[in-house]
Design an enzyme around this catalytic site. Structure first.
Site, PDB file in Angstrom:
ATOM      1  N   THR A 139      10.457  -0.946  -0.478  1.00 48.99           N
ATOM      2  CA  THR A 139      11.546  -1.080  -1.453  1.00 48.99           C
ATOM      3  C   THR A 139      11.774   0.314  -2.045  1.00 48.99           C
ATOM      4  O   THR A 139      11.122   1.281  -1.640  1.00 48.99           O
ATOM      5  CB  THR A 139      11.147  -2.030  -2.597  1.00 48.99           C
ATOM      6  N   TYR A 163       8.936 -10.383 -15.259  1.00 46.40           N
ATOM      7  CA  TYR A 163       7.875  -9.721 -14.484  1.00 46.40           C
ATOM      8  C   TYR A 163       6.530 -10.412 -14.713  1.00 46.40           C
ATOM      9  O   TYR A 163       5.863 -10.862 -13.779  1.00 46.40           O
ATOM     10  CB  TYR A 163       7.782  -8.224 -14.860  1.00 46.40           C
ATOM     11  N   THR A 217      -2.082  -8.249 -13.674  1.00 45.87           N
ATOM     12  CA  THR A 217      -1.822  -7.373 -14.826  1.00 45.87           C
ATOM     13  C   THR A 217      -2.259  -8.021 -16.141  1.00 45.87           C
ATOM     14  O   THR A 217      -2.269  -9.250 -16.276  1.00 45.87           O
ATOM     15  CB  THR A 217      -0.305  -7.068 -14.888  1.00 45.87           C
ATOM     16  N   ASP A 218      -2.561  -7.175 -17.130  1.00 46.25           N
ATOM     17  CA  ASP A 218      -2.872  -7.676 -18.483  1.00 46.25           C
ATOM     18  C   ASP A 218      -1.669  -8.391 -19.096  1.00 46.25           C
ATOM     19  O   ASP A 218      -1.814  -9.168 -20.032  1.00 46.25           O
ATOM     20  CB  ASP A 218      -3.350  -6.536 -19.400  1.00 46.25           C
ATOM     21  N   GLU A 219      -0.473  -8.113 -18.548  1.00 44.74           N
ATOM     22  CA  GLU A 219       0.741  -8.685 -19.152  1.00 44.74           C
ATOM     23  C   GLU A 219       0.808 -10.199 -19.005  1.00 44.74           C
ATOM     24  O   GLU A 219       1.580 -10.856 -19.694  1.00 44.74           O
ATOM     25  CB  GLU A 219       1.990  -8.009 -18.568  1.00 44.74           C
ATOM     26  N   ILE A 254       6.039  -9.262   2.504  1.00 40.39           N
ATOM     27  CA  ILE A 254       4.914 -10.207   2.431  1.00 40.39           C
ATOM     28  C   ILE A 254       5.387 -11.652   2.523  1.00 40.39           C
ATOM     29  O   ILE A 254       4.612 -12.539   2.868  1.00 40.39           O
ATOM     30  CB  ILE A 254       4.035 -10.004   1.168  1.00 40.39           C
ATOM     31  N   GLY A 288       0.796  -1.239   0.000  1.00 44.09           N
ATOM     32  CA  GLY A 288       0.000   0.000   0.000  1.00 44.09           C
ATOM     33  C   GLY A 288       0.821   1.276   0.000  1.00 44.09           C
ATOM     34  O   GLY A 288       0.251   2.367  -0.096  1.00 44.09           O
ATOM     35  N   ALA A 289       2.165   1.168   0.101  1.00 45.45           N
ATOM     36  CA  ALA A 289       2.986   2.379   0.030  1.00 45.45           C
ATOM     37  C   ALA A 289       3.455   2.652  -1.397  1.00 45.45           C
ATOM     38  O   ALA A 289       4.195   3.602  -1.653  1.00 45.45           O
ATOM     39  CB  ALA A 289       4.192   2.255   0.962  1.00 45.45           C
ATOM     40  N   LYS A 346       4.116 -12.780 -12.260  1.00 49.33           N
ATOM     41  CA  LYS A 346       2.736 -12.368 -11.944  1.00 49.33           C
ATOM     42  C   LYS A 346       1.763 -13.487 -12.327  1.00 49.33           C
ATOM     43  O   LYS A 346       0.806 -13.773 -11.602  1.00 49.33           O
ATOM     44  CB  LYS A 346       2.362 -11.071 -12.682  1.00 49.33           C
ATOM     45  N   LYS A 368       8.570   4.243 -14.825  1.00 48.17           N
ATOM     46  CA  LYS A 368       7.555   3.852 -15.797  1.00 48.17           C
ATOM     47  C   LYS A 368       7.405   4.945 -16.874  1.00 48.17           C
ATOM     48  O   LYS A 368       7.730   6.109 -16.635  1.00 48.17           O
ATOM     49  CB  LYS A 368       6.210   3.615 -15.118  1.00 48.17           C
ATOM     50  N   ALA A 399       5.800 -13.248 -16.092  1.00 40.29           N
ATOM     51  CA  ALA A 399       5.772 -14.685 -15.772  1.00 40.29           C
ATOM     52  C   ALA A 399       5.571 -14.904 -14.276  1.00 40.29           C
ATOM     53  O   ALA A 399       4.816 -15.795 -13.861  1.00 40.29           O
ATOM     54  CB  ALA A 399       7.066 -15.349 -16.237  1.00 40.29           C
TER      55      ALA A 399
HETATM   56  P1  NAD Z   1       4.877  -0.064  -7.235  1.00 36.86           P
HETATM   57  O1  NAD Z   1       6.172  -0.608  -7.723  1.00 36.86           O
HETATM   58  O2  NAD Z   1       4.620   1.401  -7.310  1.00 36.86           O
HETATM   59  O3  NAD Z   1       4.644  -0.479  -5.696  1.00 36.86           O
HETATM   60  C1  NAD Z   1       4.902  -1.762  -5.210  1.00 36.86           C
HETATM   61  C2  NAD Z   1       4.816  -1.688  -3.693  1.00 36.86           C
HETATM   62  O4  NAD Z   1       5.026  -3.001  -3.170  1.00 36.86           O
HETATM   63  C3  NAD Z   1       5.869  -0.779  -3.064  1.00 36.86           C
HETATM   64  O5  NAD Z   1       5.295  -0.014  -2.030  1.00 36.86           O
HETATM   65  C4  NAD Z   1       6.890  -1.765  -2.504  1.00 36.86           C
HETATM   66  O6  NAD Z   1       7.605  -1.266  -1.376  1.00 36.86           O
HETATM   67  C5  NAD Z   1       5.988  -2.930  -2.134  1.00 36.86           C
HETATM   68  N1  NAD Z   1       6.712  -4.204  -2.090  1.00 36.86           N
HETATM   69  C6  NAD Z   1       7.516  -4.734  -3.045  1.00 36.86           C
HETATM   70  N2  NAD Z   1       7.972  -5.923  -2.657  1.00 36.86           N
HETATM   71  C7  NAD Z   1       7.447  -6.166  -1.437  1.00 36.86           C
HETATM   72  C8  NAD Z   1       7.510  -7.251  -0.531  1.00 36.86           C
HETATM   73  N3  NAD Z   1       8.273  -8.319  -0.796  1.00 36.86           N
HETATM   74  N4  NAD Z   1       6.812  -7.171   0.621  1.00 36.86           N
HETATM   75  C9  NAD Z   1       6.058  -6.084   0.916  1.00 36.86           C
HETATM   76  N5  NAD Z   1       5.956  -5.031   0.096  1.00 36.86           N
HETATM   77  C10 NAD Z   1       6.635  -5.072  -1.079  1.00 36.86           C
HETATM   78  O7  NAD Z   1       3.767  -0.899  -8.006  1.00 36.86           O
HETATM   79  P2  NAD Z   1       2.349  -0.468  -8.618  1.00 36.86           P
HETATM   80  O8  NAD Z   1       2.556   0.086  -9.962  1.00 36.86           O
HETATM   81  O9  NAD Z   1       1.593   0.298  -7.606  1.00 36.86           O
HETATM   82  O10 NAD Z   1       1.682  -1.901  -8.802  1.00 36.86           O
HETATM   83  C11 NAD Z   1       0.912  -2.485  -7.762  1.00 36.86           C
HETATM   84  C12 NAD Z   1       0.368  -3.812  -8.230  1.00 36.86           C
HETATM   85  O11 NAD Z   1      -0.436  -3.625  -9.388  1.00 36.86           O
HETATM   86  C13 NAD Z   1       1.444  -4.821  -8.614  1.00 36.86           C
HETATM   87  O12 NAD Z   1       1.076  -6.091  -8.151  1.00 36.86           O
HETATM   88  C14 NAD Z   1       1.462  -4.773 -10.125  1.00 36.86           C
HETATM   89  O13 NAD Z   1       1.885  -5.997 -10.675  1.00 36.86           O
HETATM   90  C15 NAD Z   1       0.009  -4.482 -10.432  1.00 36.86           C
HETATM   91  N6  NAD Z   1      -0.250  -3.773 -11.697  1.00 36.86           N
HETATM   92  C16 NAD Z   1       0.423  -2.627 -11.988  1.00 36.86           C
HETATM   93  C17 NAD Z   1       0.135  -1.960 -13.170  1.00 36.86           C
HETATM   94  C18 NAD Z   1       0.840  -0.672 -13.531  1.00 36.86           C
HETATM   95  O14 NAD Z   1       0.656  -0.182 -14.646  1.00 36.86           O
HETATM   96  N7  NAD Z   1       1.630  -0.062 -12.667  1.00 36.86           N
HETATM   97  C19 NAD Z   1      -0.835  -2.454 -14.048  1.00 36.86           C
HETATM   98  C20 NAD Z   1      -1.497  -3.640 -13.713  1.00 36.86           C
HETATM   99  C21 NAD Z   1      -1.200  -4.277 -12.518  1.00 36.86           C
HETATM  100  P1  TYD Z   2       6.312   0.652 -18.879  1.00 30.29           P
HETATM  101  O1  TYD Z   2       5.832   1.908 -18.247  1.00 30.29           O
HETATM  102  O2  TYD Z   2       7.631   0.094 -18.463  1.00 30.29           O
HETATM  103  O3  TYD Z   2       5.149  -0.419 -18.710  1.00 30.29           O
HETATM  104  P2  TYD Z   2       5.012  -1.918 -19.332  1.00 30.29           P
HETATM  105  O4  TYD Z   2       6.301  -2.319 -19.919  1.00 30.29           O
HETATM  106  O5  TYD Z   2       4.706  -2.699 -18.110  1.00 30.29           O
HETATM  107  O6  TYD Z   2       3.913  -1.823 -20.327  1.00 30.29           O
HETATM  108  O7  TYD Z   2       6.399   0.875 -20.445  1.00 30.29           O
HETATM  109  C1  TYD Z   2       5.267   1.226 -21.199  1.00 30.29           C
HETATM  110  C2  TYD Z   2       5.678   1.217 -22.651  1.00 30.29           C
HETATM  111  O8  TYD Z   2       6.631   2.257 -22.874  1.00 30.29           O
HETATM  112  C3  TYD Z   2       6.368  -0.062 -23.071  1.00 30.29           C
HETATM  113  O9  TYD Z   2       5.984  -0.367 -24.421  1.00 30.29           O
HETATM  114  C4  TYD Z   2       7.844   0.271 -23.018  1.00 30.29           C
HETATM  115  C5  TYD Z   2       7.863   1.736 -23.386  1.00 30.29           C
HETATM  116  N1  TYD Z   2       8.952   2.540 -22.785  1.00 30.29           N
HETATM  117  C6  TYD Z   2       9.790   3.328 -23.594  1.00 30.29           C
HETATM  118  O10 TYD Z   2       9.642   3.385 -24.822  1.00 30.29           O
HETATM  119  N2  TYD Z   2      10.779   4.052 -22.985  1.00 30.29           N
HETATM  120  C7  TYD Z   2      10.986   4.016 -21.648  1.00 30.29           C
HETATM  121  O11 TYD Z   2      11.938   4.690 -21.157  1.00 30.29           O
HETATM  122  C8  TYD Z   2      10.111   3.229 -20.826  1.00 30.29           C
HETATM  123  C9  TYD Z   2      10.278   3.171 -19.340  1.00 30.29           C
HETATM  124  C10 TYD Z   2       9.099   2.505 -21.442  1.00 30.29           C
END
Ligand code: NAD
Ligand code: TYD
Length: 328
Positions: free
Chosen positions: A35, A141, A117-119, A55, A8-9, A145, A180, A143
């Site tokens: 982290t 990543y 995730t959709d991935e 976790i 949640g952080a 998930k 990202k 795989a």
């Molecule tokens: P993030 O990287 O911003 O945050 C991850 C959080 O998890 C951090 O606060 C980190 O400290 C904590 N964490 C990592 N490892 C830990 C562990 N071993 N124990 C306890 N805490 C731990 O990630 P996010 O973008 O907020 O993604 C959150 C979730 O949503 C993930 O499960 C991710 O796979 C999923 N998700 C993300 C996206 C996206 O676009 N960002 C899309 C679909 C799904």
């Molecule tokens: P990202 O935010 O890493 O999400 P994901 O790979 O999980 O979809 O990347 C989104 C898209 O942007 C992906 O196609 C990779 C591309 N990308 C770049 O072209 N340059 C960058 O520096 C980054 C971080 C991502």
């Protein structure tokens, strides 16, 4: 309800915790390892109890889960590029961590929602993935998930755990760590730095504003059926190069800062989700990409206090490793 928010952080977890504490009056407990991606500042305006721990550590989980009605697991290593460079932490958190949470939830009959995730479905040239599409992940990543999703399914099937899975598309919005695509490009554009586009930039992502994602997860938590997966996809798809051009416009940067760099190994070309099943629960995305991107750029512009410490810390070293050679 008393709600345990693991991870949640982080970006989505903190947005989710804010909405649940503020709009639903939930009693929120956050378990987070902090982290590089997790920050207490993300929760500064959220009423919650905080447990610092991993976790995969049963003692930390036991402390955090005490008295919880439900658990939502956001905790994960989340960046594809980091998973390519060093997959070990991904295996540990996604596999061992999810396992420890499932054990704790099963023992105490706590309702469980896994954020995925959709991935996990892999890349799709045309059309959209539904929840019955086969899992076909391509990166370490995705795989790990997918592995976590399968483990959740096994606990539902074998032990009768009341568990569901939510699969979101690419999220963006306030508090996203600037590794990202969108926050990286926004901060670089605001600083006049190069904007590193991988390959031809024609990869397509299905963009989901973080508050829409959080509300979709809440909908599944409150109304989803055990054993089911639910897709939560954004309302718009956009090629990366187009996203970057819009960021250039919104920040007033010069187009010449866009730089094509070598492609990511194994780069998925397109993600797209059908979210009909989640819509049937009464959810729909409210923020179109044009509006959400504008709000996101404005948030980063106005919240230097949040990203200034990040840009001067671990992130610098990561950025050098990831982009140093390609950008000269
Ligand atoms: P993030 O990287 O911003 O945050 C991850 C959080 O998890 C951090 O606060 C980190 O400290 C904590 N964490 C990592 N490892 C830990 C562990 N071993 N124990 C306890 N805490 C731990 O990630 P996010 O973008 O907020 O993604 C959150 C979730 O949503 C993930 O499960 C991710 O796979 C999923 N998700 C993300 C996206 C996206 O676009 N960002 C899309 C679909 C799904
Ligand atoms: P990202 O935010 O890493 O999400 P994901 O790979 O999980 O979809 O990347 C989104 C898209 O942007 C992906 O196609 C990779 C591309 N990308 C770049 O072209 N340059 C960058 O520096 C980054 C971080 C991502």
């Amino acid at each position: 309800m008393r709600l345990l928010v693991c991870g949640g952080a982080g970006f989505i977890g903190s947005n989710f915790a804010r909405i649940r504490a503020r709009d639903h009056g939930d009693d929120v407990v956050v378990l987070d390892k902090l982290t590089y991606a997790g920050r207490r500042e993300n929760l500064r305006d959220v009423e919650h109890r905080f447990v610092h721990g991993a976790i995969e550590d049963p003692a930390a989980v036991a402390e955090a889960i005490d008295g919880a009605d439900a658990l939502v697991n956001f905790a994960a290593e989340t960046h594809v590029d980091r998973s390519i460079a060093a997959p070990d932490a991904f295996v540990q958190t996604q596999m061992e961590g999810t396992y420890a949470l499932l054990e704790a939830a099963r023992e105490r009959a706590v309702r469980y929602v896994q954020v995925s995730t959709d991935e996990v479905y892999g890349s799709i040239e045309e059309g959209s993935f539904t929840e019955t599409s086969p899992l076909n992940p391509s990166s370490p990543y995705s795989a790990t998930k997918a592995g976590a999703d399968l483990l959740v399914g096994s606990y539902v099937h074998t032990y009768g755990l009341e568990g569901a899975i939510v699969r979101g598309s690419n999220a963006y919005g306030p508090y996203q760590y600037p590794e990202k695509l969108i926050p990286l490009m926004v901060l670089n554009a605001l600083h006049g730095d190069a904007l590193p586009v991988y390959g031809d930039g024609m990869q397509v992502r299905n963009w989901l504003f973080v508050e829409d994602f959080a509300r979709g997860i809440g909908r599944v938590l409150d109304h989803g059926l055990p054993g089911e997966a639910y897709n939560v996809g954004g309302p718009d798809e956009c090629a990366n190069i187009e996203v970057v051009r819009r960021i250039v416009e919104l920040t007033g940067a010069d187009e010449s800062v866009i730089e094509h760099v070598p492609d990511r190994p194994g780069h998925d070309r397109r993600y797209s989700l059908s979210s009909d099943k989640t819509r049937a629960l009464g959810w729909e995305p409210q923020v179109r990409f044009a509006e959400g991107l504008e709000r996101t750029v404005a948030w980063y512009r106005d919240n230097g206090w949040w990203w200034e410490p990040i840009r001067s810390g671990e992130y610098r070293a990561y950025y050098e490793r990831q982009y140093g050679r390609a950008l000269g």
